[in-house]
Design a protein around this motif. Structure first.
Motif, PDB file in Angstrom:
ATOM      1  N   VAL A 236      55.528  42.234  46.924  1.00 44.09           N
ATOM      2  CA  VAL A 236      56.458  42.955  47.807  1.00 44.09           C
ATOM      3  C   VAL A 236      57.233  41.962  48.674  1.00 44.09           C
ATOM      4  O   VAL A 236      58.458  42.061  48.817  1.00 44.09           O
ATOM      5  CB  VAL A 236      55.706  43.972  48.694  1.00 44.09           C
ATOM      6  CG1 VAL A 236      56.644  44.562  49.745  1.00 44.09           C
ATOM      7  CG2 VAL A 236      55.115  45.092  47.848  1.00 44.09           C
ATOM      8  N   VAL A 237      56.527  40.996  49.222  1.00 49.59           N
ATOM      9  CA  VAL A 237      57.185  40.000  50.085  1.00 49.59           C
ATOM     10  C   VAL A 237      58.177  39.171  49.282  1.00 49.59           C
ATOM     11  O   VAL A 237      59.295  38.901  49.745  1.00 49.59           O
ATOM     12  CB  VAL A 237      56.126  39.091  50.759  1.00 49.59           C
ATOM     13  CG1 VAL A 237      56.795  37.919  51.465  1.00 49.59           C
ATOM     14  CG2 VAL A 237      55.307  39.901  51.765  1.00 49.59           C
ATOM     15  N   ARG A 238      57.808  38.779  48.068  1.00 48.28           N
ATOM     16  CA  ARG A 238      58.739  38.023  47.221  1.00 48.28           C
ATOM     17  C   ARG A 238      59.991  38.838  46.935  1.00 48.28           C
ATOM     18  O   ARG A 238      61.116  38.329  46.979  1.00 48.28           O
ATOM     19  CB  ARG A 238      58.080  37.613  45.899  1.00 48.28           C
ATOM     20  CG  ARG A 238      57.010  36.562  46.008  1.00 48.28           C
ATOM     21  CD  ARG A 238      56.766  35.857  44.669  1.00 48.28           C
ATOM     22  NE  ARG A 238      56.789  36.729  43.512  1.00 48.28           N
ATOM     23  CZ  ARG A 238      55.758  37.435  43.052  1.00 48.28           C
ATOM     24  NH1 ARG A 238      54.597  37.380  43.709  1.00 48.28           N
ATOM     25  NH2 ARG A 238      55.856  38.175  41.968  1.00 48.28           N
ATOM     26  N   ARG A 248      73.303  41.562  53.282  1.00 53.54           N
ATOM     27  CA  ARG A 248      73.305  41.368  54.740  1.00 53.54           C
ATOM     28  C   ARG A 248      72.134  42.084  55.386  1.00 53.54           C
ATOM     29  O   ARG A 248      71.461  41.536  56.257  1.00 53.54           O
ATOM     30  CB  ARG A 248      74.634  41.876  55.330  1.00 53.54           C
ATOM     31  CG  ARG A 248      74.719  41.788  56.848  1.00 53.54           C
ATOM     32  CD  ARG A 248      76.123  42.085  57.329  1.00 53.54           C
ATOM     33  NE  ARG A 248      76.563  43.422  57.021  1.00 53.54           N
ATOM     34  CZ  ARG A 248      76.289  44.515  57.765  1.00 53.54           C
ATOM     35  NH1 ARG A 248      75.546  44.393  58.855  1.00 53.54           N
ATOM     36  NH2 ARG A 248      76.746  45.695  57.411  1.00 53.54           N
ATOM     37  N   ARG A 249      71.906  43.337  54.996  1.00 56.18           N
ATOM     38  CA  ARG A 249      70.763  44.090  55.516  1.00 56.18           C
ATOM     39  C   ARG A 249      70.080  44.802  54.369  1.00 56.18           C
ATOM     40  O   ARG A 249      70.731  45.295  53.439  1.00 56.18           O
ATOM     41  CB  ARG A 249      71.182  45.106  56.591  1.00 56.18           C
ATOM     42  CG  ARG A 249      71.709  44.448  57.847  1.00 56.18           C
ATOM     43  CD  ARG A 249      71.964  45.436  58.972  1.00 56.18           C
ATOM     44  NE  ARG A 249      70.741  45.843  59.659  1.00 56.18           N
ATOM     45  CZ  ARG A 249      70.730  46.397  60.868  1.00 56.18           C
ATOM     46  NH1 ARG A 249      71.863  46.625  61.518  1.00 56.18           N
ATOM     47  NH2 ARG A 249      69.580  46.734  61.437  1.00 56.18           N
ATOM     48  N   VAL A 250      68.762  44.855  54.444  1.00 56.49           N
ATOM     49  CA  VAL A 250      67.958  45.538  53.437  1.00 56.49           C
ATOM     50  C   VAL A 250      67.025  46.507  54.157  1.00 56.49           C
ATOM     51  O   VAL A 250      66.291  46.117  55.069  1.00 56.49           O
ATOM     52  CB  VAL A 250      67.132  44.536  52.601  1.00 56.49           C
ATOM     53  CG1 VAL A 250      66.211  45.279  51.630  1.00 56.49           C
ATOM     54  CG2 VAL A 250      68.053  43.584  51.844  1.00 56.49           C
ATOM     55  N   GLU A 282      55.361  41.793  57.842  1.00 61.47           N
ATOM     56  CA  GLU A 282      56.087  40.909  56.928  1.00 61.47           C
ATOM     57  C   GLU A 282      57.584  41.210  56.966  1.00 61.47           C
ATOM     58  O   GLU A 282      58.418  40.290  56.949  1.00 61.47           O
ATOM     59  CB  GLU A 282      55.558  41.078  55.493  1.00 61.47           C
ATOM     60  CG  GLU A 282      54.103  40.687  55.300  1.00 61.47           C
ATOM     61  CD  GLU A 282      53.896  39.178  55.247  1.00 61.47           C
ATOM     62  OE1 GLU A 282      54.860  38.422  55.458  1.00 61.47           O
ATOM     63  OE2 GLU A 282      52.746  38.763  54.998  1.00 61.47           O
ATOM     64  N   CYS A 283      57.922  42.492  57.017  1.00 56.24           N
ATOM     65  CA  CYS A 283      59.335  42.881  57.078  1.00 56.24           C
ATOM     66  C   CYS A 283      59.999  42.336  58.343  1.00 56.24           C
ATOM     67  O   CYS A 283      61.140  41.860  58.307  1.00 56.24           O
ATOM     68  CB  CYS A 283      59.462  44.400  57.031  1.00 56.24           C
ATOM     69  SG  CYS A 283      59.157  45.110  55.392  1.00 56.24           S
ATOM     70  N   THR A 290      62.882  48.597  58.608  1.00 55.14           N
ATOM     71  CA  THR A 290      61.963  49.693  58.299  1.00 55.14           C
ATOM     72  C   THR A 290      62.159  50.869  59.251  1.00 55.14           C
ATOM     73  O   THR A 290      61.547  51.915  59.071  1.00 55.14           O
ATOM     74  CB  THR A 290      60.504  49.208  58.392  1.00 55.14           C
ATOM     75  OG1 THR A 290      60.287  48.605  59.681  1.00 55.14           O
ATOM     76  CG2 THR A 290      60.201  48.189  57.306  1.00 55.14           C
ATOM     77  N   PHE A 291      62.982  50.673  60.278  1.00 55.86           N
ATOM     78  CA  PHE A 291      63.319  51.711  61.252  1.00 55.86           C
ATOM     79  C   PHE A 291      64.796  52.084  61.101  1.00 55.86           C
ATOM     80  O   PHE A 291      65.575  51.316  60.536  1.00 55.86           O
ATOM     81  CB  PHE A 291      63.077  51.202  62.676  1.00 55.86           C
ATOM     82  CG  PHE A 291      61.654  51.299  63.161  1.00 55.86           C
ATOM     83  CD1 PHE A 291      60.593  51.510  62.292  1.00 55.86           C
ATOM     84  CD2 PHE A 291      61.368  51.166  64.511  1.00 55.86           C
ATOM     85  CE1 PHE A 291      59.287  51.579  62.744  1.00 55.86           C
ATOM     86  CE2 PHE A 291      60.067  51.246  64.987  1.00 55.86           C
ATOM     87  CZ  PHE A 291      59.026  51.450  64.092  1.00 55.86           C
TER      88      PHE A 291
END
Length: 456
Positions: A236-238, A248-250, A282-283, A290-291
């Motif tokens: 997931v982190v990879r 730009r944003r995920v 991690e995010c 995530t928000f």
């Protein structure tokens, strides 16, 4: 030697001075350290917490350095004593509400021996008092895993579960403060919003596809990832790191696969909630959203956590007997319905923000039964209709979902529902597309493939 100063005010500077003075003037002796520890325990029983800190500090200063015999598998005796002293002093600091010092001692104790429930529990109490609710939850859950009869740990875990949906912890408040309004005044003209689900990055072909995305083409753009990105935390982190380098944003929400406890993770995470909270950490480190947040003037993206409930099957709204679906998850709740309701509860604080303009929501699981055929063999594990109440509560005009392999787009009562399932290597076409859900001016449902129209 400064004992009285620590007893009156157990400040860090005073504690360190006392430790240095004792270490310089007294012999390192395990028996003397034990005797000093007992004086600390006596002070704790008498609620003289400052004195207890002083006694434990003097005991720590007298513990001999470790000399581990070759036959010992775990911490040797002097290290075990050091573990107990740090843990006891953490408890004393908690009573004094010096949470920072309590967390520091608790972490030192766990670093020496992480297989004692009481040691984990004391660190958890310190973390909870310090405002790190997510990390406190993980420690309480680890303590329960080590000893499920520890009432304090069960009570602590329940306190965390009750408090988490408020999102008032230090990490959660920092996350909202730094990310919600960052792009509030950013012109949308050159920003496109894309969406994907079920990327399964832990399969090489899919990882290669993600890396093949152009490094420059999407630097002004936003990507929504609607769950089932990968199974293990490492994958997931990879995946998140790769996509964040491209966009730009995920924005990301977990699916059921992220909540599985990979065999390599069972010692690391006591349950799936702890894994979710670790992934949020991690995010934050990578810069993943995530928000909810504005991504430009008048455009908001709102992630919604979700799970499934068996009553999504309107013809047979009961749990399937002997179901092994998601057997690799571990939850503090007993049923999928309880998990579903808790996920919805985690969204409630985000429903109170004042959104305006265009609102795009997304989840992994389905919010409407119309989005899947009624006789689907896995319909009991597909979605939750109460989720749609939250989609509409924030004024969403378009909702992205995942989990189903067949691409769908449907307008239901004024909300457009879309998904773009990437899937396993053997289930998608050679040149799989992303879906553009906003073109910088208006909502869109355009499929974009590599090599088409110079997109990438």
């Amino acid at each position: 030697m400064g004992t009285k100063a620590v007893e009156l005010e157990a400040a860090t500077a005073s504690v360190n001075m006392l430790h240095s003075a004792v270490a310089a003037h007294r012999k390192r002796d395990q028996e003397a350290a034990h005797e000093q520890k007992e004086l600390g325990n006596h002070a704790m029983h008498g609620r003289e917490y400052g004195l207890a800190v002083a006694e434990y500090t003097m005991a720590l200063a007298q513990v001999p350095p470790p000399h581990a015999p070759a036959h010992l598998d775990g911490p040797e005796p002097t290290e075990l004593l050091r573990c107990v002293l740090h843990s006891n002093r953490a408890a004393a600091f908690c009573h004094l509400k010096d949470w920072k010092a309590a967390v520091a001692d608790g972490r030192k104790a766990v670093a020496i021996n992480d297989q004692v429930a009481k040691v984990r529990n004391r660190l958890a109490v310190a973390l909870l008092g310090a405002g790190f609710i997510e990390r406190a939850y993980a420690e309480f859950a680890q303590a329960i895993k080590l000893d499920d009869t520890t009432k304090d740990s069960v009570k602590g875990r329940q306190a965390c579960l009750a408090t988490l949906p408020l999102w008032r912890s230090i990490p959660a408040r920092t996350r909202h403060h730094h990310r919600f309004a960052t792009d509030m005044n950013r012109p949308m003209n050159f920003t496109r919003i894309y969406a994907l689900s079920d990327v399964h990055f832990d399969h090489k072909e899919n990882e290669d596809w993600a890396h093949s995305l152009d490094d420059l083409a999407f630097q002004e753009d936003v990507l929504i990832l609607a769950g089932n990105l990968a199974d293990s935390r490492g994958a997931v982190v990879r995946a998140l790191t790769t996509f964040k380098q491209k966009f730009r944003r995920v924005f990301w929400v977990p699916g059921n696969h992220e909540m599985w406890l990979h065999p390599s993770e069972t010692a690391l995470f006591p349950d799936s909630i702890a894994k979710l909270l670790a992934l949020y950490d991690e995010c934050d480190a990578i810069g993943i959203d995530t928000f909810p947040a504005a991504v430009g003037q008048g455009v908001f993206v709102v992630p919604l956590l979700s799970w499934y409930s068996p009553d999504f099957d309107i013809y047979d709204p009961f749990v399937a007997p002997n179901s092994t679906v998601d057997q690799h998850c571990a939850w503090p709740m007993m049923t999928s319905t309880q998990i579903c309701k808790y996920m919805l509860k985690l969204n409630q604080a985000h429903l109170r923000h004042l959104y305006h303009g265009t609102v795009i929501t997304f989840s992994h699981f389905l919010p409407r039964t119309e989005l899947v055929r009624p006789n689907h063999p896995l319909i009991k594990t597909m979605g939750c209709e109460e989720l749609d109440d939250q989609v509409r509560a924030v004024g969403s005009q378009l909702h992205v979902f995942g989990h189903v392999s067949k691409r769908a787009t449907q307008n239901i009562q004024g909300v457009q529902y879309v998904n773009q399932y990437h899937g396993l290597p053997d289930s998608h076409e050679a040149n799989p597309p992303m879906i553009m859900v906003h073109d910088g001016h208006r909502l869109s449902q355009k499929l974009v493939r590599k090599g088409e129209g110079g997109a990438w």
